[in-house]
Design an enzyme around this catalytic site. Structure first.
Site, mmCIF file in Angstrom:
data_model
loop_
_atom_site.group_PDB
_atom_site.id
_atom_site.type_symbol
_atom_site.label_atom_id
_atom_site.label_comp_id
_atom_site.label_asym_id
_atom_site.label_seq_id
_atom_site.Cartn_x
_atom_site.Cartn_y
_atom_site.Cartn_z
ATOM 1 N N ASP A 14 0.812 -1.221 0.000
ATOM 2 C CA ASP A 14 0.000 0.000 0.000
ATOM 3 C C ASP A 14 0.845 1.272 0.000
ATOM 4 O OD1 ASP A 14 -2.339 -1.486 0.000
ATOM 5 O OD2 ASP A 14 -2.463 -1.537 2.175
ATOM 6 N N SER A 172 -2.726 -9.559 3.717
ATOM 7 C CA SER A 172 -2.388 -8.212 4.180
ATOM 8 C C SER A 172 -1.934 -8.361 5.628
ATOM 9 C CB SER A 172 -3.609 -7.294 4.088
ATOM 10 O OG SER A 172 -3.300 -6.030 4.640
#
Length: 399
Positions: A14, A172
């Site tokens: 990210d 994640s």
């Protein structure tokens, strides 16, 4: 004037993508800040990655001691578990990281603040509120603002030559000293059992055939000693993480209500947090009156809710801290935990401030409790209940 943005940078998918978006779409010079809260990342490797991405300046800040002292220890005192499960590891770290970013932002005189949070998660709330509490600068969040999904991010990363490790491609991950959060991939089906290789702290196979024990000593609500060893706070947490994880203790798998209204499947590894909060809450039961315990449980739940919901900056959290801090004065003593093949339970506790009296509680001949006094107490205690039941029976016979 050249536009200058600052970003909390982990080196993951990210934040790496965000660097490129800020450079390409906002024509910004980017400054990155990595805050070490015990995530065990290679700071030199992250700095090298930031440089490769073309950032103008990179900062690495070691905030581990501050994280333990000002965030983890207060959470232990508050027995902080969101929805009785989650130890708030990520939630506790975000306001600290945001505060450190603000410190560098002022030093570098940036024109914008940025983060890599999505519009689906809780971290956007935690970052935004902390950043807005300390600055009037605009906040740019490309993942949220452009409605990016994970597949689009991975393609963008590949296009720009951004290296992403194998684990990040599958899940994640967010990790710090207090816990490890695992999301995405096969875990998005709440019926799928997490694969063993998703875990690195907690053993799931070949667990010991004999139980192991932890003895944790507290002083005014703060853990100061484990297994007879006085350890610096960070080392104490790391020690328990290792020992409890080796016993298979510390995996949390539950359905969680996010701030934005989404129900999500969350998987965490939190060995030390599970042990310390279990031990601390048990010790409180021994040294507090039942009235204190009942009321403090309400305070603890509210404290956990505020922190989870990104409201670390709200005055109510500090107000609750005042009560919690006062309540910790008698919370000193030792708790013994037994761990065996993933199970955890308290098997002993002792304290000089204990309200438990053997002379009163014992059923032996040495008891000082006069049982005859109980007859009148029980009659008075249940008077309204028994009278109400008699009245209800009379009404039912008439109808």
């Amino acid at each position: 004037m050249t536009q200058k943005g600052i970003l909390a940078f982990s080196g993951g998918l990210d934040t790496s993508v965000v660097v490129k978006y800020l450079q390409e779409e906002h024509d910004m010079d980017v400054i990155t800040v990595t805050v070490d809260v015990g995530q065990c990342d290679d700071s030199k490797k992250i700095a090298a990655k930031a440089k490769k991405l073309g950032v103008k300046k990179h900062y690495n800040i070691d905030a581990r001691k501050e994280f333990v002292r000002d965030y983890i220890f207060p959470s232990i005192k508050a027995n902080a578990l969101y929805q009785k499960k989650y130890c708030l590891a990520t939630a506790l770290a975000r306001p600290l990281i945001a505060e450190k970013v603000l410190e560098i932002a002022k030093k570098e005189k940036v024109t914008s603040l940025a983060h890599g949070c999505s519009g689906k998660g809780n971290d956007q709330v935690r970052f935004d509120i902390t950043l807005r509490s300390g600055s009037d600068l605009p906040i740019i969040a490309p993942i949220r603002d452009k409605n990016l999904d994970r597949e689009t991010e991975l393609k963008f990363a590949k296009k720009h030559g951004i290296e992403i490790d194998a684990v990040a491609k599958r899940f994640s991950i967010d990790q710090n000293l207090w816990g490890r959060a695992i999301e995405g991939g096969v875990l998005e089906d709440p019926y799928n059992e997490p694969p063993d290789d998703a875990f690195i702290w907690v053993k799931t196979k070949n667990l010991p055939d004999k139980p192991s024990y932890l003895e944790i000593k507290f002083e005014q609500g703060i853990p100061i000693e484990v297994d007879g060893k006085k350890l610096e706070s960070q080392k104490l947490i790391e020690y328990i993480n290792k020992k409890a994880g080796d016993a298979g203790v510390g995996i949390i798998d539950h359905i969680e209500d996010r701030v934005v209204g989404i129900k999500s499947r969350e998987v965490y590894e939190t060995p030390a947090a599970v042990c310390l909060i279990e031990a601390h809450s048990d010790l409180e039961k021994m040294v507090h009156t039942k009235h204190e315990n009942k009321f403090k449980s309400l305070i603890d739940d509210e404290w956990a809710y505020l922190v989870y919901s990104g409201l670390w900056q709200d005055p109510l959290r500090a107000d609750l801290d005042g009560f919690i801090e006062e309540s910790q004065k008698p919370v000193s003593g030792t708790v013994k935990l037994k761990m065996f093949k993933g199970s955890l339970r308290v098997v002993g506790r002792k304290s000089n401030n204990s309200l438990y009296s053997h002379k009163i509680a014992t059923y032996g001949t040495e008891s000082t409790f006069d049982q005859r006094l109980a007859k009148g107490f029980v009659e008075l205690w249940g008077m309204q209940s028994t009278e109400a039941n008699k009245l209800q029976k009379k009404r039912s016979t008439k109808t």
